[in-house]
Scaffold this motif. Structure first.
Motif, PDB file in Angstrom:
ATOM      1  N   ILE A   6      -6.681  -4.454  -7.509  1.00  0.00           N
ATOM      2  CA  ILE A   6      -7.704  -4.067  -6.550  1.00  0.00           C
ATOM      3  C   ILE A   6      -8.687  -3.137  -7.245  1.00  0.00           C
ATOM      4  N   SER A   7      -9.777  -2.827  -6.573  1.00  0.00           N
ATOM      5  CA  SER A   7     -10.775  -1.940  -7.177  1.00  0.00           C
ATOM      6  C   SER A   7     -10.310  -0.486  -7.120  1.00  0.00           C
ATOM      7  N   HIS A   8     -10.907   0.311  -7.954  1.00  0.00           N
ATOM      8  CA  HIS A   8     -10.605   1.744  -8.031  1.00  0.00           C
ATOM      9  C   HIS A   8     -10.857   2.422  -6.687  1.00  0.00           C
ATOM     10  N   SER A  57     -11.020   1.050  -3.721  1.00  0.00           N
ATOM     11  CA  SER A  57     -10.089   0.530  -2.727  1.00  0.00           C
ATOM     12  C   SER A  57      -8.729   1.222  -2.852  1.00  0.00           C
ATOM     13  N   CYS A  58      -8.312   1.482  -4.065  1.00  0.00           N
ATOM     14  CA  CYS A  58      -7.055   2.201  -4.312  1.00  0.00           C
ATOM     15  C   CYS A  58      -7.116   3.602  -3.708  1.00  0.00           C
ATOM     16  N   TYR A  61      -5.806   6.765 -10.485  1.00  0.00           N
ATOM     17  CA  TYR A  61      -6.151   5.725  -9.520  1.00  0.00           C
ATOM     18  C   TYR A  61      -6.523   4.430 -10.230  1.00  0.00           C
ATOM     19  N   ARG A  62      -7.192   4.536 -11.353  1.00  0.00           N
ATOM     20  CA  ARG A  62      -7.621   3.344 -12.084  1.00  0.00           C
ATOM     21  C   ARG A  62      -6.433   2.534 -12.592  1.00  0.00           C
ATOM     22  N   ALA A 116      -4.742   0.935  -9.559  1.00  0.00           N
ATOM     23  CA  ALA A 116      -5.596  -0.140  -9.054  1.00  0.00           C
ATOM     24  C   ALA A 116      -5.447  -1.393  -9.919  1.00  0.00           C
ATOM     25  N   LYS A 117      -5.368  -1.209 -11.212  1.00  0.00           N
ATOM     26  CA  LYS A 117      -5.211  -2.343 -12.128  1.00  0.00           C
ATOM     27  C   LYS A 117      -3.880  -3.046 -11.886  1.00  0.00           C
ATOM     28  N   TYR A 166      -2.225  -3.277  -9.119  1.00  0.00           N
ATOM     29  CA  TYR A 166      -2.235  -3.981  -7.844  1.00  0.00           C
ATOM     30  C   TYR A 166      -3.419  -4.937  -7.711  1.00  0.00           C
ATOM     31  N   ARG A 169       0.832  -1.208   0.000  1.00  0.00           N
ATOM     32  CA  ARG A 169       0.000   0.000   0.000  1.00  0.00           C
ATOM     33  C   ARG A 169       0.863   1.254   0.000  1.00  0.00           C
TER      34      ARG A 169
END
Length: 136
Positions: A74-76, A78-79, A65-66, A69-70, A72, A51
């Motif tokens: 995880i969802s947008h 959540s990022c 962020y998108r 997120a991709k 890692y 993180r």
């Protein structure tokens, strides 16, 4: 995502901070997360180290962020939530703050040099949607 780096110079060039600073940040974040988890809640998918790397990547590269997120997986949202939590926790620690304007004036700058920080936001130019018509 957390990888082994050859040496501290490679870590610094890729992440943007020294390894000792990174370890200090991780230590602060682990203490804060222990307090947060004492209340309860769902465990995070990413480790604190990942993180923090994600946040440092956002600061250094200023990717969206998108995109982060991709990378890692995880969802947008959540990022965003993770990066905000890391930022707020590090600010609240009081260790990683920049000197304020009063301190700079009082000390007549840092090493008597002028310090300028560009904090302006510029809007992103987006392609306007147009209607495509075919003649035939």
């Amino acid at each position: 995502m957390l990888k082994k780096y050859k040496d501290e110079q490679e870590f610094y060039s890729l992440v943007g901070i020294k390894l000792q600073t990174f370890q200090k940040m991780v230590e602060i974040l682990k203490k804060a997360e222990a307090i947060k988890k004492a209340v309860g809640g769902k465990p995070n998918k990413l480790s604190i180290e990942n993180r923090l790397l994600m946040t440092l990547e956002y600061w250094k590269e200023y990717s969206s962020y998108r995109v982060i997120a991709k990378r890692y997986n995880i969802s947008h949202t959540s990022c965003i939530r993770n990066i905000f939590w890391i930022e707020n926790t590090l600010i609240k620690s009081g260790i990683f703050n920049l000197s304020g304007k009063k301190d700079l004036i009082k000390n007549k700058g840092i090493n008597n040099n002028l310090l300028a920080i560009d904090a302006t936001e510029t809007p992103i130019e987006r392609i306007k949607k147009t209607k495509i018509t075919f003649f035939g």
